[in-house]
Design a protein around this motif. Sequence first.
Motif, PDB file in Angstrom:
ATOM      1  N   UNK A   1       0.811  -1.219   0.000  1.00  0.00           N
ATOM      2  CA  UNK A   1       0.000   0.000   0.000  1.00  0.00           C
ATOM      3  C   UNK A   1       0.839   1.262   0.000  1.00  0.00           C
ATOM      4  N   UNK A   2       2.055   1.216   0.532  1.00  0.00           N
ATOM      5  CA  UNK A   2       2.939   2.390   0.452  1.00  0.00           C
ATOM      6  C   UNK A   2       3.345   2.630  -1.004  1.00  0.00           C
ATOM      7  N   UNK A   3       3.667   1.555  -1.711  1.00  0.00           N
ATOM      8  CA  UNK A   3       4.021   1.668  -3.120  1.00  0.00           C
ATOM      9  C   UNK A   3       2.864   2.253  -3.932  1.00  0.00           C
ATOM     10  N   UNK A   4       1.665   1.753  -3.702  1.00  0.00           N
ATOM     11  CA  UNK A   4       0.495   2.256  -4.437  1.00  0.00           C
ATOM     12  C   UNK A   4       0.314   3.757  -4.207  1.00  0.00           C
ATOM     13  N   UNK A   5       0.447   4.177  -2.975  1.00  0.00           N
ATOM     14  CA  UNK A   5       0.316   5.604  -2.673  1.00  0.00           C
ATOM     15  C   UNK A   5       1.457   6.410  -3.275  1.00  0.00           C
TER      16      UNK A   5
ATOM     17  N   UNK B   1       1.671   2.707 -13.650  1.00  0.00           N
ATOM     18  CA  UNK B   1       2.806   2.927 -12.741  1.00  0.00           C
ATOM     19  C   UNK B   1       4.135   3.059 -13.481  1.00  0.00           C
ATOM     20  N   UNK B   2       4.365   2.218 -14.493  1.00  0.00           N
ATOM     21  CA  UNK B   2       5.631   2.268 -15.228  1.00  0.00           C
ATOM     22  C   UNK B   2       5.800   3.610 -15.942  1.00  0.00           C
TER      23      UNK B   2
ATOM     24  N   UNK C   1      12.189  -2.060 -10.455  1.00  0.00           N
ATOM     25  CA  UNK C   1      12.262  -3.321  -9.720  1.00  0.00           C
ATOM     26  C   UNK C   1      11.180  -3.362  -8.638  1.00  0.00           C
ATOM     27  N   UNK C   2      10.961  -2.225  -8.004  1.00  0.00           N
ATOM     28  CA  UNK C   2       9.916  -2.117  -6.996  1.00  0.00           C
ATOM     29  C   UNK C   2       8.547  -2.441  -7.612  1.00  0.00           C
TER      30      UNK C   2
ATOM     31  N   UNK D   1       4.106  -6.231  -8.248  1.00  0.00           N
ATOM     32  CA  UNK D   1       3.254  -7.110  -9.050  1.00  0.00           C
ATOM     33  C   UNK D   1       3.372  -8.562  -8.607  1.00  0.00           C
ATOM     34  N   UNK D   2       4.573  -8.998  -8.263  1.00  0.00           N
ATOM     35  CA  UNK D   2       4.754 -10.366  -7.763  1.00  0.00           C
ATOM     36  C   UNK D   2       3.984 -10.578  -6.458  1.00  0.00           C
ATOM     37  N   UNK D   3       4.110  -9.626  -5.544  1.00  0.00           N
ATOM     38  CA  UNK D   3       3.474  -9.815  -4.235  1.00  0.00           C
ATOM     39  C   UNK D   3       1.959  -9.828  -4.342  1.00  0.00           C
ATOM     40  N   UNK D   4       1.425  -9.154  -5.331  1.00  0.00           N
ATOM     41  CA  UNK D   4      -0.032  -9.095  -5.488  1.00  0.00           C
ATOM     42  C   UNK D   4      -0.594 -10.329  -6.182  1.00  0.00           C
ATOM     43  N   UNK D   5       0.222 -11.029  -6.976  1.00  0.00           N
ATOM     44  CA  UNK D   5      -0.323 -12.085  -7.830  1.00  0.00           C
ATOM     45  C   UNK D   5       0.285 -13.471  -7.644  1.00  0.00           C
TER      46      UNK D   5
END
Length: 131
Positions: free
Chosen positions: A43-47, A67-68, A88-89, A94-98
């Motif tokens: 959620x920090x990344x999304x914000x 995002x890219x 990379x972040x 994307x990995x952590x979400x899927x």
Amino acid sequence: MKGLDNKLQNFINANLRLREAVLKFAQNSDDLFRDGLIQRFEFTYELAWKTLKNYLESIGIVDRNSPKAVIKEAFAQKLLEDEDTWLLMLKDRNYTAHVYNEELALEIAKRITTLYVNEFEKLIKVMGHEE
């Protein structure tokens, strides 16, 4: 700029929570703390990227919707100094979400604590705020 101020404050608050998770994870690196760390990173990344998008829109750059694309433009605008780490972040987010893979989760947790939290701090400073 009210929308930008709100997004930035939400990002700052999320980053504070992420830093708390980094400290907890350093004290106890079991699965539960690792998963909490990763969740707070998500959620920090999304914000972070949405705050960047809002900032770019506030200066007239309105056609960056992924995002890219936002990361690439933020780097071009000198808001980010390490484009590769931010990309990379994005990949890790994307990995952590899927996908869930124990070994990958450990690698991502390490990058969160050693790389990503520092990148979030740099962005907050560039955006004109000190924590």
